[in-house]
Design a protein around this motif. Structure first.
Motif, mmCIF file in Angstrom:
data_model
loop_
_atom_site.group_PDB
_atom_site.id
_atom_site.type_symbol
_atom_site.label_atom_id
_atom_site.label_comp_id
_atom_site.label_asym_id
_atom_site.label_seq_id
_atom_site.Cartn_x
_atom_site.Cartn_y
_atom_site.Cartn_z
ATOM 1 N N GLU A 56 8.156 -9.282 -6.437
ATOM 2 C CA GLU A 56 7.723 -7.887 -6.418
ATOM 3 C C GLU A 56 8.116 -7.214 -5.103
ATOM 4 O O GLU A 56 8.544 -6.057 -5.093
ATOM 5 C CB GLU A 56 6.213 -7.813 -6.630
ATOM 6 C CG GLU A 56 5.762 -8.270 -8.018
ATOM 7 C CD GLU A 56 4.269 -8.118 -8.203
ATOM 8 O OE1 GLU A 56 3.602 -7.648 -7.243
ATOM 9 O OE2 GLU A 56 3.769 -8.451 -9.288
ATOM 10 N N ARG A 57 7.955 -7.934 -4.001
ATOM 11 C CA ARG A 57 8.332 -7.379 -2.702
ATOM 12 C C ARG A 57 9.844 -7.145 -2.634
ATOM 13 O O ARG A 57 10.304 -6.116 -2.116
ATOM 14 C CB ARG A 57 7.900 -8.341 -1.592
ATOM 15 C CG ARG A 57 8.256 -7.888 -0.183
ATOM 16 C CD ARG A 57 7.587 -6.588 0.171
ATOM 17 N NE ARG A 57 7.890 -6.193 1.552
ATOM 18 C CZ ARG A 57 7.702 -4.975 2.032
ATOM 19 N NH1 ARG A 57 7.216 -4.025 1.239
ATOM 20 N NH2 ARG A 57 7.983 -4.695 3.282
ATOM 21 N N GLU A 82 10.679 -4.063 -4.545
ATOM 22 C CA GLU A 82 10.255 -2.872 -3.808
ATOM 23 C C GLU A 82 11.258 -2.509 -2.717
ATOM 24 O O GLU A 82 11.632 -1.343 -2.548
ATOM 25 C CB GLU A 82 8.870 -3.122 -3.204
ATOM 26 C CG GLU A 82 8.317 -1.955 -2.393
ATOM 27 C CD GLU A 82 6.991 -2.291 -1.744
ATOM 28 O OE1 GLU A 82 6.612 -1.597 -0.785
ATOM 29 O OE2 GLU A 82 6.330 -3.254 -2.192
#
Length: 761
Positions: free
Chosen positions: A714-715, A718
């Protein structure tokens, strides 16, 4: 006796040898394959596994990671990348250049055998694909007529596809568009509950009774007979009459056919009622229908069906395309009246146009070279002798290319064009020295022998220095990887053409100048009249040129420092201009097709994807003046466009353009028109493909890739999205930046309350 003296003393033998070589070369050259670029076979293997219904995370955990762990033990692997998407896993293995890919494929196949048992039972066996540029379709055919898209698809599968795959050089003909015809069995849930059945039980019953079992053989008299149980369904009525289960007369539990029974069939005692068979028609509706629509194809707003044609590796793209076109009239005769199949996109048109331009340039260059030679030599015979060196050297080069497995493409033709100007150098040097001896009064044979012998060392040294520049590209092509594979053909043709020109200059020029086209000086055969006046005027001009060069050379020798400073300044200025010129693998070229890849958020319905692409079609219809066809393909498959799970949120929008002379907007202008409307589609990603170009690989790859690595997916996503936003805002020159990590398919999770489940049994 020297070699030159030998060939001059045997002119007929030498001439016959060259005639045989030319004839053999012309025959071999006629079989040369034609393509746009050289066939570059990157050492890449792809392992593809399908697991319908599974999400990306499940695919990664149950398929991708076990396969990657096992495949990493295969030797010569340079890089492994994987893509886990809904319903499929794709692992790409890049090997070291020069690896034997047949052995590598066997090693991969052996490794997969150790891990197959760890994969889910519902998953398909991993399939191995060798990356092959021939996977790129060469033709796209359209089925049209007064029938529905489903009927057209059926005709394409039954009539068109088999006939196309029979054509020499065609490896695959894939049908896209329309819905596939199937037998549908629709079962209401309440009927399953009423008979205490599950969908899996019904499916097993239908499947287990649709079999054809071999029963061995028997002998009767003098004849052997095979025994076969014919149990496959022939009609829909047979499917409707399938016994799904048995229900006892007292309303007891149902028994699925084929299941084990404790008491045996009818073994419940004399008073027990016979079980009642429950047929499929009692619980389901069975009818001839179509599969749920996974993709949609439109041509100029009308539903259509495509047939994509791929060629076999190593075959001539142009010849295969011509063979398909020649077969179309016969295929159309087999189709029902009112339907036909025609070519809508032919990628070989670009090949034909490009090769025609390069060939024209090479021929024009050769003609200009002969004209320049005539201006300087001022003799028809000497010009003809030199002019023969060009076609003879080219024919020899083409025959060597044929036996080396090369194709006629942009690179090899560029090499031939480069070599044309250098082919005559050796012959001019030899002929000029022979002419000098003729001016001194030497006889023809003596002039040919002496003039050639004196210059052999010089022309050999000169040719070898030029060859040494190009030879490393051909010799070390494996070490140079992709660039070596791409440019080795160019280097090879230059080297062979220069070697051929050296042989022509050493053996053919002396024979022609001494026997078949004997040359004479102006003293031996003086000109008269108008020819003499023109020759004297030309001779005076060249003498003036010599005097001018003599004065310039004297100035340079008398002012050495100034000459050196000027040379250094020119060199420095040239080097300083290199960054401003820029670097590019292949220059942009006008295309016959503008193609846009459209991607909506993952999980978007097919109808929404169609709507976006229909709006793009409306933009083209309103703002583009000249175009041939608008082609929409919504719902792409995940691998190669014809394998893997269908993705309803992706599609391809293509606009075919007329000939360049008939266009009012270029392909770049059409792209700008479409690009100006992209902001009207929030949440939709667009990217332009090189339609009609050389296809995938480094030619169409993005010039810059930014790699983001992190253990936190997820990071990483992002950060990647933030980088894309920064590039879009700070670099207006960059068009359509994209992130290749997709969101997961939206899903509904059912969380089981284990304690409650245990209580309910």
């Amino acid at each position: 006796m020297s070699v030159t003296r030998t060939v001059v003393n045997r002119p007929t033998t030498t001439l016959i040898i060259f005639i045989l070589v030319i004839g053999f070369g012309l025959y071999a050259a006629s079989g040369l394959a034609i393509d746009l670029f050289p066939e570059v076979d990157p050492p890449v293997l792809i392992v593809f596994t399908n697991y319908s219904g599974a999400g990306p995370e499940q695919i990664e955990q149950t398929i991708t990671r076990p396969l990657e762990s096992q495949l990493s033990n295969v030797g010569n692997i340079q890089k492994i990348t994987s893509t886990s998407s809904s319903g499929s896993s794709q692992i790409t293995m890049e090997f070291i250049w020069g690896t034997n890919m047949a052995e590598a494929a066997n090693d991969v196949r052996d490794s997969l055998e150790f891990v197959k048992e760890q994969l889910p039972e519902e998953a398909t066996s991993p399939q191995i694909f060798k990356f092959d540029p021939s996977l790129i379709p060469i033709l796209q055919l359209e089925m049209s007529g007064n029938r529905s898209s489903e009927a057209l698809r059926e005709l394409a599968q039954d009539i068109v596809q088999p006939r196309l795959e029979q054509i020499e050089g065609v490896s695959l003909a894939a049908v896209n568009g329309g819905r596939e015809r199937i037998i549908r069995v629709e079962i209401p849930q309440n009927r399953l509950d009423a008979y205490d059945l599950t969908m899996q039980q019904v499916a097993n019953s239908v499947r287990s009774q649709n079999v054809q079992v071999a029963g061995g053989s028997i002998t009767q008299g003098n004849t052997n007979f095979l025994i076969s149980t014919e149990g496959e369904y022939d009609t829909i009525e047979e499917i409707r009459e399938v016994v799904v289960t048995y229900r006892s007369g007292s309303g007891g539990a149902a028994a699925v056919p084929g299941a084990a029974s404790a008491g045996g069939a009818g073994g419940g005692g004399s008073g027990a009622a016979s079980p009642t068979p429950i047929l499929l028609r009692d619980i389901a509706e069975v009818y001839d229908g179509y599969r749920e629509q996974e993709s949609a194809v439109y041509v100029n707003g009308e539903p259509g069906v495509f047939v994509i044609v791929q060629k076999r590796s190593g075959t001539n793209s142009v010849e295969v395309a011509d063979a398909v076109r020649a077969k179309l009239p016969e295929i159309n005769q087999a189709l029902p009246i009112g339907t036909e199949v025609g070519v809508i996109i032919d990628t070989t048109d670009v090949i034909r146009a490009s090769l025609e331009q390069v060939s024209t340039a090479a021929i024009t260059g050769a003609i200009l070279a002969v004209v320049i030679l005539f201006v300087f030599l001022r003799s028809v015979r000497t010009t003809l002798i030199i002019g023969l060196a060009i076609p003879v050297s080219l024919v020899v080069t083409l025959s060597v290319m044929y036996f080396s497995g090369l194709t006629l493409n942009l690179m090899t033709l560029t090499g031939l064009a480069l070599g044309v100007g250098m082919l005559v150098d050796n012959s001019i040097v030899i002929l000029e020295n022979i002419y000098r001896y003729r001016e001194k009064g030497a006889k023809l044979r003596a002039s040919a022998v002496l003039g050639s012998q004196e210059m052999i060392n010089a022309i050999v040294a000169s040719t070898l220095t030029t060859i040494s520049v190009f030879a490393p590209l051909a010799v070390f092509r494996r070490q140079l990887e992709f660039i070596g594979e791409l440019f080795s053909g160019l280097a090879f043709t230059v080297v062979i053409s220069l070697g051929s020109s050296l042989l022509v200059a050493m053996f053919l020029i002396p024979v022609l100048s001494s026997r078949y086209l004997p040359i004479s000086s102006r003293k031996q055969r003086p000109l008269k009249g108008l020819l003499k006046a023109v020759d004297d005027r030309a001779d005076g001009a060249f003498r003036s040129l010599d005097r001018g060069y003599q004065r310039a050379l004297g100035f340079a020798l008398n002012h050495k420092l100034i000459t050196l400073l000027i040379a250094v300044a020119i060199l420095g200025g040239s080097v300083a201009l290199v960054p401003r010129i820029g670097f590019e693998l292949t220059p942009p070229q006008p295309s016959d097709t503008v193609q846009v890849s459209v991607e909506l958020p993952v999980g978007t319905r097919l109808e929404r994807t169609e709507e976006v692409m229909q709006r793009l079609a409306g933009i083209v219809e309103n703002e583009v003046t000249t175009y041939n066809d608008i082609i929409i393909s919504a719902g792409e498959r995940s691998f190669g466009g014809f394998l893997g799970a269908s993705r309803s949120y992706r599609g391809t929008f293509a606009v075919t353009l007329p000939d360049i002379a008939q266009r009012e907007e270029s392909s770049d202008e059409v792209e700008d028109i479409l690009r100006s409307h992209f902001d009207e589609f929030p949440g939709v990603n667009f990217s332009f493909d090189a339609g009609g170009g050389p296809g995938g690989g480094p030619f169409n790859a993005p010039p810059i890739d930014v790699l983001v690595q992190s253990q936190d997916l997820e990071r990483a996503q992002e950060v990647a999205q933030r980088i894309r936003e920064l590039i879009s805002s700070d670099f207006p020159e960059v068009t359509e930046p994209s992130v290749d990590l997709e969101e997961g398919l939206p899903q509904v999770e059912l969380v089981i309350d284990r304690a409650r489940a245990y209580e309910l049994g």
